[in-house]
Every structure is written in structure tokens, then in C-alpha cells.
Design an enzyme around this catalytic site. Sequence first.
Site, PDB file in Angstrom:
ATOM      1  N   PRO A   7     -12.162  29.166 -12.760  1.00  0.00           N
ATOM      2  CA  PRO A   7     -12.402  30.043 -13.921  1.00  0.00           C
ATOM      3  C   PRO A   7     -13.868  30.339 -14.246  1.00  0.00           C
ATOM      4  O   PRO A   7     -14.389  29.945 -15.292  1.00  0.00           O
ATOM      5  CB  PRO A   7     -11.724  29.274 -15.051  1.00  0.00           C
ATOM      6  CG  PRO A   7     -11.868  27.845 -14.660  1.00  0.00           C
ATOM      7  CD  PRO A   7     -11.729  27.829 -13.165  1.00  0.00           C
ATOM      8  N   CYS A   8     -14.509  31.114 -13.386  1.00  0.00           N
ATOM      9  CA  CYS A   8     -15.898  31.506 -13.626  1.00  0.00           C
ATOM     10  C   CYS A   8     -16.025  32.401 -14.858  1.00  0.00           C
ATOM     11  O   CYS A   8     -17.112  32.504 -15.431  1.00  0.00           O
ATOM     12  CB  CYS A   8     -16.484  32.165 -12.390  1.00  0.00           C
ATOM     13  SG  CYS A   8     -15.504  33.502 -11.700  1.00  0.00           S
TER      14      CYS A   8
END
Length: 161
Positions: A127-128
Site C-alpha cells: 500500500p504505497c
Amino acid sequence: MWTVLESPIGDLRIVERGGAVSAIEFTPFRQPSDGRPLGARDDAHPVLAEATRQLAAYFAGDLTEFDLPLDPQGTEFQQKVWRELQRIGYGETRSYGEIAARLGHTNAASRAVGVANGRNPIPIVIPCHRVIGADGSLTGYAGGVDRKQTLLDIERTDALF
């Protein structure tokens, strides 16, 4: 092997190599930068079918944690950053400086964390989008800031309805 999933942020191409998800790509799709062929489209491949199922559940608000075999290719530092990203919980955010500190670096490493974050080959699952500026602002995102905002909105837990 690969497949395509229609999503609220546009079509996503999910790529499998060696029994693991190796990439999730935003439209417009490009040829792989490493020169390797993608292989054939295979919507029924077990890894791709499960990735599609989990991503669809995520977009529907029914899944908060992914459980997929992953094989992101990158440098040792990038791998460390991507592992740290996976520790950011659903609906939470961290700044680039916080990620650097968690990796044992000073705030000066924030830029390097940002570069590694931007090279994440498996967005959403790694989850950047949960990494924001120190002042709480949405900063760059490989898929575009609009997509980042949509992903953060999906994860909002303070909505009234």
C-alpha cells in the site's frame, strides 16, 4: 501470465510470475521495462483469480488485508521499504519521514523512501498509497494523485454511512 480487473480507479493489469503476483499496473498499460514477455492472458490462473477476487473485495470495502504470494523485484533498500509499507494498516497513513525512521534512518532518507515508494511494482496490495507528506498532503503517486485519493477514500473508516 496476466489478467485485467476493472476497478474504480481504472483497469488494472495483474501479472503473475513463478506462482506469485509480480506486478499490478495502472492503465495505460506499457510493455515490461525488464524486456521479459508478459506471457498469455489467463483469467483462470489460480494466483491471478485469487488476486482478482481479493482486489474486488477490497474495492467493495469487504477486505482490509491481502493474503497473496508476492514477488516484487527491487533493490535491497526498496525491498525494506516495501516490507515496511505492508505494516501500514488499512485506513492508516505514514509520512516518508516516518517510514525512514522505522527503517533506522534519519529524516534525510525521506527522499530515498519516496523513490522506493514510487517504484513499488505491486501498488494497492503493497500500500504505497498510504504514504503521505509530513504535513498530511497527498504527494505524488505513480498512478496519479486522483487514484491515491480514491484509494484513501475507500479505506476511510470515519464515514457516517
